[in-house]
Scaffold this motif. Structure first.
Motif, PDB file in Angstrom:
ATOM      1  N   THR A  81       0.849  -1.197   0.000  1.00 53.07           N
ATOM      2  CA  THR A  81       0.000   0.000   0.000  1.00 53.07           C
ATOM      3  C   THR A  81       0.877   1.237   0.000  1.00 53.07           C
ATOM      4  OG1 THR A  81      -1.849  -1.085   1.131  1.00 53.07           O
ATOM      5  CG2 THR A  81      -1.720   1.297   1.310  1.00 53.07           C
ATOM      6  N   GLU A  82       1.906   1.209   0.825  1.00 51.59           N
ATOM      7  CA  GLU A  82       2.842   2.340   0.895  1.00 51.59           C
ATOM      8  C   GLU A  82       3.652   2.472  -0.397  1.00 51.59           C
ATOM      9  OE1 GLU A  82       3.253   4.544   3.320  1.00 51.59           O
ATOM     10  OE2 GLU A  82       1.915   3.682   4.834  1.00 51.59           O
ATOM     11  N   LEU A  83       4.149   1.357  -0.924  1.00 48.06           N
ATOM     12  CA  LEU A  83       4.991   1.415  -2.119  1.00 48.06           C
ATOM     13  C   LEU A  83       4.202   1.897  -3.329  1.00 48.06           C
ATOM     14  CD1 LEU A  83       7.054  -1.879  -1.697  1.00 48.06           C
ATOM     15  CD2 LEU A  83       7.932   0.457  -1.559  1.00 48.06           C
ATOM     16  N   PHE A  84       3.004   1.365  -3.534  1.00 45.78           N
ATOM     17  CA  PHE A  84       2.199   1.795  -4.673  1.00 45.78           C
ATOM     18  C   PHE A  84       1.801   3.262  -4.542  1.00 45.78           C
ATOM     19  CE2 PHE A  84       0.792  -2.868  -5.193  1.00 45.78           C
ATOM     20  CZ  PHE A  84       1.751  -3.085  -6.174  1.00 45.78           C
ATOM     21  N   ALA A  85       1.492   3.703  -3.329  1.00 45.47           N
ATOM     22  CA  ALA A  85       1.136   5.096  -3.109  1.00 45.47           C
ATOM     23  C   ALA A  85       2.285   6.032  -3.435  1.00 45.47           C
ATOM     24  CB  ALA A  85       0.689   5.303  -1.661  1.00 45.47           C
ATOM     25  N   ARG A  86       3.507   5.513  -3.342  1.00 42.45           N
ATOM     26  CA  ARG A  86       4.688   6.314  -3.649  1.00 42.45           C
ATOM     27  C   ARG A  86       5.130   6.173  -5.103  1.00 42.45           C
ATOM     28  NH1 ARG A  86       5.009   5.368   1.835  1.00 42.45           N
ATOM     29  NH2 ARG A  86       6.063   6.995   3.069  1.00 42.45           N
ATOM     30  N   GLY A  87       4.309   5.559  -5.941  1.00 43.86           N
ATOM     31  CA  GLY A  87       4.618   5.487  -7.365  1.00 43.86           C
ATOM     32  C   GLY A  87       5.510   4.345  -7.774  1.00 43.86           C
ATOM     33  N   CYS A  88       5.571   3.296  -6.968  1.00 43.48           N
ATOM     34  CA  CYS A  88       6.426   2.151  -7.296  1.00 43.48           C
ATOM     35  C   CYS A  88       5.707   1.228  -8.272  1.00 43.48           C
ATOM     36  CB  CYS A  88       6.766   1.388  -6.022  1.00 43.48           C
ATOM     37  SG  CYS A  88       8.183   0.295  -6.177  1.00 43.48           S
ATOM     38  N   THR A  89       6.442   0.697  -9.238  1.00 39.12           N
ATOM     39  CA  THR A  89       5.907  -0.235 -10.229  1.00 39.12           C
ATOM     40  C   THR A  89       6.448  -1.626  -9.953  1.00 39.12           C
ATOM     41  OG1 THR A  89       5.713   1.476 -11.928  1.00 39.12           O
ATOM     42  CG2 THR A  89       5.807  -0.806 -12.690  1.00 39.12           C
ATOM     43  N   LEU A  90       5.563  -2.622 -10.019  1.00 43.28           N
ATOM     44  CA  LEU A  90       5.933  -4.002  -9.718  1.00 43.28           C
ATOM     45  C   LEU A  90       5.794  -4.875 -10.958  1.00 43.28           C
ATOM     46  CD1 LEU A  90       6.527  -6.399  -7.755  1.00 43.28           C
ATOM     47  CD2 LEU A  90       4.049  -6.489  -7.339  1.00 43.28           C
ATOM     48  N   VAL A  91       6.843  -5.641 -11.248  1.00 45.31           N
ATOM     49  CA  VAL A  91       6.804  -6.673 -12.286  1.00 45.31           C
ATOM     50  C   VAL A  91       7.284  -7.958 -11.622  1.00 45.31           C
ATOM     51  CG1 VAL A  91       7.679  -7.468 -14.510  1.00 45.31           C
ATOM     52  CG2 VAL A  91       7.220  -5.030 -14.145  1.00 45.31           C
TER      53      VAL A  91
END
Length: 387
Positions: free
Chosen positions: A168-178
């Motif tokens: 939740t924190e990482l996505f809110a900070r604009g992180c992209t996951l592959v």
């Protein structure tokens, strides 16, 4: 005409180039996944950079909306279908400076280490932030805006309970996951303890990544298989004799010692070590409360690992099976040469496919086969030569 540099090509173009050169077979399923990866490459290129900071930028920092993350990708499918190769190509071409690629177990070991360090700082009065997750997520995001995970899997309750809050924190900070995985998102942490608490993470994950399947009909790992006498079965006096002969050859008859690996206030015993070679029994590695960080440290310390007396695995040895899966992942990802004696060949070692371990053990079987191959052993020797 000058050749097109790798970084200027799309994943699909790279696959076509390799096919034309004869180093890769044409595979429609791989090309379809390449299209998804190329979409992410384009989105990353087109994402607007953060606004340039002004002298008064700090006054408005809290009001500035964070960058929206580029939607990522979750690729699942059977072992040996080319997921790792596609990730290699994508990660190399990803047009961002701050990017990180890791095996998922390695990443989570790092997360837990950071949380532990934050709690020590809190105890020592060095911070007032009681919740370690936001500052840990902020530090991870500062280091990487693109996170690429190989073998995304969740089998540990400590990981399961923290993932939703962390991402939740990482996505809110604009992180992209592959990520690549052997299981679809809905089967993550299947049959796990308190799984209901984990389900919100699955729904959040599916909102932030495309989910696609790599269902190529060919297992390229097994196609390259060339067995070498490093896996001995069944368990009998002859197996012990062959393992002892191999140990003598690898260690060149040098005397072995008992040593220990220090891990955050505790130790991992290494009963038999000679230089960068170590020998354990299955019981020593998998019947004791060891985890991914312990196995990764063993893989870092030793180039050759012997594992004696692997029994049949299954529901009666669920914890031991989980640890064995994680152990093989750690040794494989570090190109460690492994010698094994076991009750049966890899494909029949698991007596009953049930729950998460059933899904995960398919990867373990494939890796145990590949670790006997000439290609794997050649990679091992190449890595040792660089030390």
């Amino acid at each position: 005409m000058q050749p097109i540099p790798d970084y200027a090509m799309s994943v699909a173009e790279q696959l076509r180039s390799m096919t034309e050169a004869g180093t890769l077979k044409a595979d429609k399923a791989q090309m379809a996944v390449a299209g998804h990866l190329d979409r992410i490459l384009q989105d990353l290129k087109q994402r607007k950079p953060a606004a340039k900071k002004s002298a008064l930028g700090w006054m408005f920092a809290q009001k500035r909306k964070p960058l929206q993350a580029v939607r990522g990708l979750y690729v699942h499918g059977s072992v040996g279908r080319g997921k790792t190769m596609l990730m290699d190509l994508f990660f190399k071409m990803a047009p961002v400076e701050k990017k990180r690629r890791a095996h998922f177990h390695e990443f989570m070991a790092d997360v837990h280490a950071r949380i532990h360090a934050h709690r020590i700082r809190l105890k020592n009065g060095e911070t007032r932030q009681a919740d370690p997750v936001p500052p840990v997520a902020a530090a991870l995001r500062e280091e990487a805006e693109l996170l690429c995970f190989d073998e995304f899997t969740v089998t540990d309750i400590a990981d399961a309970m923290i993932l939703a809050r962390l991402f939740t924190e990482l996505f809110a900070r604009g992180c992209t996951l592959v990520a690549t995985s052997n299981v679809e998102p809905d089967n993550l942490y299947r049959d796990g303890l308190n799984r209901g608490l984990f389900l919100p993470f699955i729904e959040m994950l599916k909102r932030h990544v495309e989910v696609t399947t790599l269902d190529s009909p060919t297992d390229y790992r097994l196609e390259k298989l060339e067995s070498l006498p490093v896996y001995v079965a069944p368990l009998d006096a002859e197996a012990d004799r062959l393992m002892n002969l191999a140990w003598q050859r690898v260690t060149e008859g040098r005397p072995e010692i008992y040593t220990e690996i220090e891990m955050k206030g505790r130790v991992v015993p290494v009963p038999r070590a000679v230089g960068r070679s170590a020998r354990f029994t299955f019981a020593e590695l998998c019947e004791n409360p060891l985890g991914a960080s312990d196995y990764l440290e063993i893989a870092r310390r030793f180039d050759v690992v012997f594992i004696d007396h692997i029994p049949y695995l299954g529901p009666a040895k669920r914890n031991e099976t989980k640890r064995f899966i994680i152990l093989v992942d750690a040794l494989y990802d570090s190109s460690v040469q492994v010698f094994v004696s076991a009750a049966a060949m890899p494909e029949t070692l698991l007596t009953e496919k049930k729950g998460t371990e059933g899904f995960e053990f398919d990867r373990t079987v494939s890796r145990l086969f590949e670790m006997r191959s000439a290609d794997y052993l050649a990679l091992h020797h190449a890595n040792r030569a660089e030390l």
